[in-house]
Enzyme design. Structure first.
Site, PDB file in Angstrom:
ATOM      1  N   GLY A  57      10.300 -23.220  22.708  1.00 58.37           N
ATOM      2  CA  GLY A  57      11.403 -23.109  23.699  1.00 58.37           C
ATOM      3  C   GLY A  57      10.986 -23.466  25.054  1.00 58.37           C
ATOM      4  O   GLY A  57       9.962 -23.922  25.638  1.00 58.37           O
ATOM      5  N   ASN A 109      17.965 -11.774  20.559  1.00 58.25           N
ATOM      6  CA  ASN A 109      16.666 -11.350  20.236  1.00 58.25           C
ATOM      7  C   ASN A 109      15.918 -10.757  21.332  1.00 58.25           C
ATOM      8  O   ASN A 109      14.956 -11.238  21.976  1.00 58.25           O
ATOM      9  CB  ASN A 109      15.872 -12.562  19.827  1.00 58.25           C
ATOM     10  CG  ASN A 109      16.048 -13.767  20.842  1.00 58.25           C
ATOM     11  OD1 ASN A 109      17.017 -13.861  21.557  1.00 58.25           O
ATOM     12  ND2 ASN A 109      15.250 -14.681  20.824  1.00 58.25           N
ATOM     13  N   HIS A 127      22.003 -25.526  17.437  1.00 56.78           N
ATOM     14  CA  HIS A 127      21.200 -26.873  17.574  1.00 56.78           C
ATOM     15  C   HIS A 127      20.778 -27.671  16.558  1.00 56.78           C
ATOM     16  O   HIS A 127      19.633 -27.812  15.914  1.00 56.78           O
ATOM     17  CB  HIS A 127      19.878 -26.329  18.209  1.00 56.78           C
ATOM     18  CG  HIS A 127      19.165 -25.054  17.680  1.00 56.78           C
ATOM     19  ND1 HIS A 127      18.495 -23.803  18.710  1.00 56.78           N
ATOM     20  CD2 HIS A 127      19.031 -24.624  16.520  1.00 56.78           C
ATOM     21  CE1 HIS A 127      18.065 -23.212  17.558  1.00 56.78           C
ATOM     22  NE2 HIS A 127      18.323 -23.512  16.684  1.00 56.78           N
ATOM     23  N   ASP A 155      20.291 -24.061  25.066  1.00 50.66           N
ATOM     24  CA  ASP A 155      19.171 -23.422  24.253  1.00 50.66           C
ATOM     25  C   ASP A 155      18.114 -22.853  25.143  1.00 50.66           C
ATOM     26  O   ASP A 155      16.850 -22.783  24.837  1.00 50.66           O
ATOM     27  CB  ASP A 155      18.434 -24.382  23.299  1.00 50.66           C
ATOM     28  CG  ASP A 155      18.306 -23.804  21.925  1.00 50.66           C
ATOM     29  OD1 ASP A 155      18.161 -22.584  21.762  1.00 50.66           O
ATOM     30  OD2 ASP A 155      17.971 -24.758  21.137  1.00 50.66           O
ATOM     31  N   HIS A 204      18.651 -17.503  25.705  1.00 50.76           N
ATOM     32  CA  HIS A 204      17.601 -16.308  25.453  1.00 50.76           C
ATOM     33  C   HIS A 204      17.787 -15.437  26.607  1.00 50.76           C
ATOM     34  O   HIS A 204      17.223 -16.182  27.864  1.00 50.76           O
ATOM     35  CB  HIS A 204      16.250 -16.957  24.801  1.00 50.76           C
ATOM     36  CG  HIS A 204      16.156 -17.564  23.745  1.00 50.76           C
ATOM     37  ND1 HIS A 204      15.745 -16.989  22.723  1.00 50.76           N
ATOM     38  CD2 HIS A 204      16.630 -18.777  23.191  1.00 50.76           C
ATOM     39  CE1 HIS A 204      15.625 -17.948  21.536  1.00 50.76           C
ATOM     40  NE2 HIS A 204      16.438 -18.870  22.063  1.00 50.76           N
TER      41      HIS A 204
END
Lengths: 429, 321
Positions: A327, A97, A235, A308, A65
């Protein structure tokens, strides 16, 4: 041009199944030579004595991210690059995102420009599969791909509507583009924050069945069969989903999968103290599911391990469990946590490294991921045995939300090199 | 290839290209050729259909096709009237078949029907005593369009057999594409489809065509480039992300056209969306574009169809049932 010579290294290259003591010569940002019999370093080369440490292709992390643009208070491209470099990562791929989302070629170009300015690790991005992740409108995949988007995904939002997913797969296949799904049936997981079962029940947390994952994987596989598209499940965290992916592969479908360290190193007991740093998406699973992910890595059903990495600031985590954002940061702990599998004798080192280098690089057509003459000098040197305790306060990342804080691990990054430039040097500290 | 000659059509209806033999297609095209010359002469009034009544029944908007059929009928001396759903009893709840039977009972000799639903025109043809010509039904067939396209190609290239024809664009929603695929394959042409995968129907290869996702690749060495309109009015949900992206990858411009043969011709059934599927430079290139000629061929082809279908028509000359 400066040359650099890595001496006395355990040279590991999963792509060519190479594991020898030897050296590697870097010239003009490329690998000029490597192998056991390189002899004395050239007189003009800077010599880096590895003293028997491991030297492998730099890690390729395909699930990160970015936070920039839009959430710079959590992480910036600068901080991310420094953090990834410390984790031995030389190439990473950011999820779309951001704010604004990467559903427009201009945002792809923005991130590329920021990465050029930072000049740290190589940073690529995915394009959104639907505009604004609305699950209804296709994005301009052709234009996004031309701008540099490596594949298409709605990030941590499942592409839920079956007709839409079919069109996403179909349309992407016309551009030979990979589609990455966050596999969960959203009508089952809508307000869930944990995996359904005794633990969630005792904690009084709203939970979703683990089967939400396989339901989506199964449906998607049917659509892949229909469209002939390339599909990647992100994932993967459950035994049932692993089985379906293995079956799809055996039928010759173009299906692949990754998992993150949390899903083979942790299980749902982590959330017992309402520890929000262990609130992940998908949520941590049962011990049986965790075990099945280890087996799937060994069997090769899961092709890739990705961090991730998802930075969250204090305000997003210091909250009641259900209200906290999911997260955890992960780029700096990726390799040491993965190496647990090697130290425990679960998996061979080269096999593990393959899932962190050549496999992800091949999947997305990324540079690096292997050691070959003429290839980019994207390299990591690490001490496979050196123990340390994960200390989230010492992370390079702006956000400190590690799910592995305090965990004793083995395997420390010493040097990370991108295109012949040292972007992290852990020998001094 | 020597084709067996035909002197008449085997059916009194023209519902689709499917089922027509190469000889029947040849017969229609040969007669159409004569009507092209006829239409270019000063006296455009014939009498082959004198005394006949033709009704154009258009359940879907059309200017080009309806006008073309109307002119074709009038130039052959028939009485032609047009009805459309807005003014007909369909609005009052009458079923499709009742409407058709009513017109049949008025001793119409031929109905030209266009309908938004696939199969609707065929359904009518099974119930009436007059002839029925399909003016386009849903995403099924548009036979006179395929015939006029074939005529335009044959007049320019001298043949159909062996030509490479690329049909590009919204194949999924297109009856023109379906009729053309059948006709061109029947006559021995090679057909390639170029479209985003979302606009290709399943197993379309079964028409004996090849499928391409890349326009330049699909156009390589093509003799004919047939562009289709993006039928946004028929789309439910997202099939293509934007007209910008569509034009960039699937729109015809001079650069992509350069992949085709130097003498390749451009066709479009109309109406065109300039800047969506076709660049104006290409559409208006008088040396390459057949688009105006297609319209001219349309009238001639429809005259040939009306002429041949009504030649031996006796079915609707007794008392109404």
């Amino acid at each position: 041009m400066k040359r650099m010579f890595f001496q006395n290294a355990r040279v590991l290259d999963p792509a060519s199944n190479l594991d020898v003591v030897g050296g590697l010569l870097v010239e003009n940002g490329k690998i000029a030579d490597l192998g056991p019999n390189l002899g004395d370093p050239p007189p003009d080369a800077e010599v880096l004595d590895c003293k028997g440490l491991c030297l492998s292709p730099g890690l390729v992390d395909i699930r990160v991210h970015l936070c920039e643009p839009g959430e710079e208070h959590k992480e910036t491209i600068d901080g991310l690059s420094a953090s990834a470099a410390k984790g031995g990562i030389t190439t990473l791929v950011g999820l779309p995102n951001t704010e604004p989302p990467i559903d427009d070629a201009a945002v792809v170009e923005f991130v590329a420009r920021r990465a050029r300015e930072v000049r740290g690790v190589k940073i690529f991005v995915y394009g959104a599969a639907t505009k604004g992740f609305d699950g209804k409108r296709l994005t301009e995949m052709g234009l996004l791909k031309e701008a540099g988007a490596r594949a298409f995904t709605d990030g941590n939002i499942a592409i839920a509507d079956a007709m839409m997913m079919r069109r996403v797969l179909s349309y992407a296949s016309g551009f030979d583009a990979l589609v990455i799904q966050h596999p969960e049936e959203p009508t089952l997981t809508a307000s869930a924050v944990a995996t359904e079962g005794e633990f969630a029940t005792r904690l009084g947390l709203s939970a979703a069945p683990a089967a939400a994952e396989v339901m989506m994987v199964e449906r998607d596989i049917r659509l892949v069969e229909m469209t002939g598209a390339r599909y990647h499940a992100a994932h993967i965290s459950t035994a049932a989903a692993v089985d379906k992916i293995a079956e799809a592969k055996s039928r010759g479908l173009n299906v692949s999968a990754d998992t993150a360290p949390a899903y083979f190193a942790l299980n749902e007991t982590e959330i017992l103290q309402y520890r929000t740093f262990s609130k992940l998406s998908p949520p941590l699973r049962s011990e049986d599911d965790r075990r099945s992910i280890v087996e799937a890595l060994k069997a090769g059903t899961i092709d890739v391990i990705a961090s991730d990495h998802w930075p969250q600031d204090q305000e997003s985590k210091r909250l009641p469990f259900a209200q906290a954002n999911p997260g955890a940061v992960g780029v700096e702990t990726l390799l040491p946590v993965c190496l647990e599998l090697v130290h425990k004798g679960e998996i061979e080192l080269l096999d593990l490294l393959g899932k962190l280098t050549v496999n992800p690089a091949k999947l997305l057509g990324l540079p690096g991921g292997s050691l070959k003459k003429g290839g980019p000098a994207d390299i990591v040197v690490f001490d496979i045995d050196r123990p340390f305790k994960v200390d989230s306060d010492k992370l390079n990342s702006k956000s400190k939300n590690s799910a592995f804080d305090g965990r004793p691990v083995q395997g420390m990054i010493m040097v990370t090199m991108v295109d012949g430039r040292i972007v992290y040097d852990g020998r001094i500290t | 290839m020597i084709m067996p000659s035909a002197e008449s059509l085997s059916s009194r209806h023209l519902i689709g290209i499917e089922g027509l033999s190469p000889a029947e297609i040849g017969l229609l095209l040969d007669l159409s050729d004569r009507y092209v010359d006829f239409n270019r002469s000063a006296n455009k009034k014939g009498d082959a259909l004198r005394g006949r009544t033709i009704i154009n029944v258009f359940f879907e908007n059309s200017t080009r096709t309806r006008t073309s059929f109307e002119l074709a009928g009038k130039r052959l001396g028939a009485d032609v009237i047009n009805i459309s759903p807005e003014v007909s009893s369909v609005r009052k709840g009458e079923t499709l078949l009742d409407t058709a039977l009513t017109l049949d009972a008025m001793h119409a000799d031929l109905l030209v029907v266009r309908h938004p639903e696939s199969g609707a025109v065929g359904l009518i043809s099974q119930k009436v005593r007059c002839s029925v010509v399909n003016g386009g039904d849903g995403a099924h067939e548009h036979p006179t369009q395929a015939l006029l396209d074939a005529l335009a190609i044959r007049r320019r290239k001298g043949k159909l057999s062996g030509l490479i024809v690329a049909i590009c664009g919204d194949i999924l929603h297109s009856r023109v594409a379906r009729s053309n695929m059948i006709l061109l394959r029947t006559m021995g042409a090679e057909v390639r489809l170029v479209a985003p995968r979302t606009l290709l129907p399943a197993e379309v290869e079964r028409y004996g065509v090849t499928v391409h996702s890349n326009l330049s690749e699909g156009l390589k060495d093509a003799d004919i480039v047939m562009m289709l309109r993006l039928q946004q009015e028929r789309m439910r949900g997202s099939f293509v992300p934007s007209t910008t992206e569509y034009f960039r990858f699937f729109g015809l411009d001079s650069q992509k056209l350069a992949m085709a043969k130097p003498d390749a011709l451009i066709m479009h059934p109309g109406p065109m969306n300039r800047g969506v599927e076709i660049d104006s430079d290409v559409a208006d290139d008088i040396n390459r574009s057949l688009i105006q000629e297609q319209v001219e061929m349309g009238v001639a082809v429809r005259m040939a169809c009306l002429d041949l279908l009504t030649r031996d028509l006796t079915g609707n000359e007794g008392p109404a049932e």
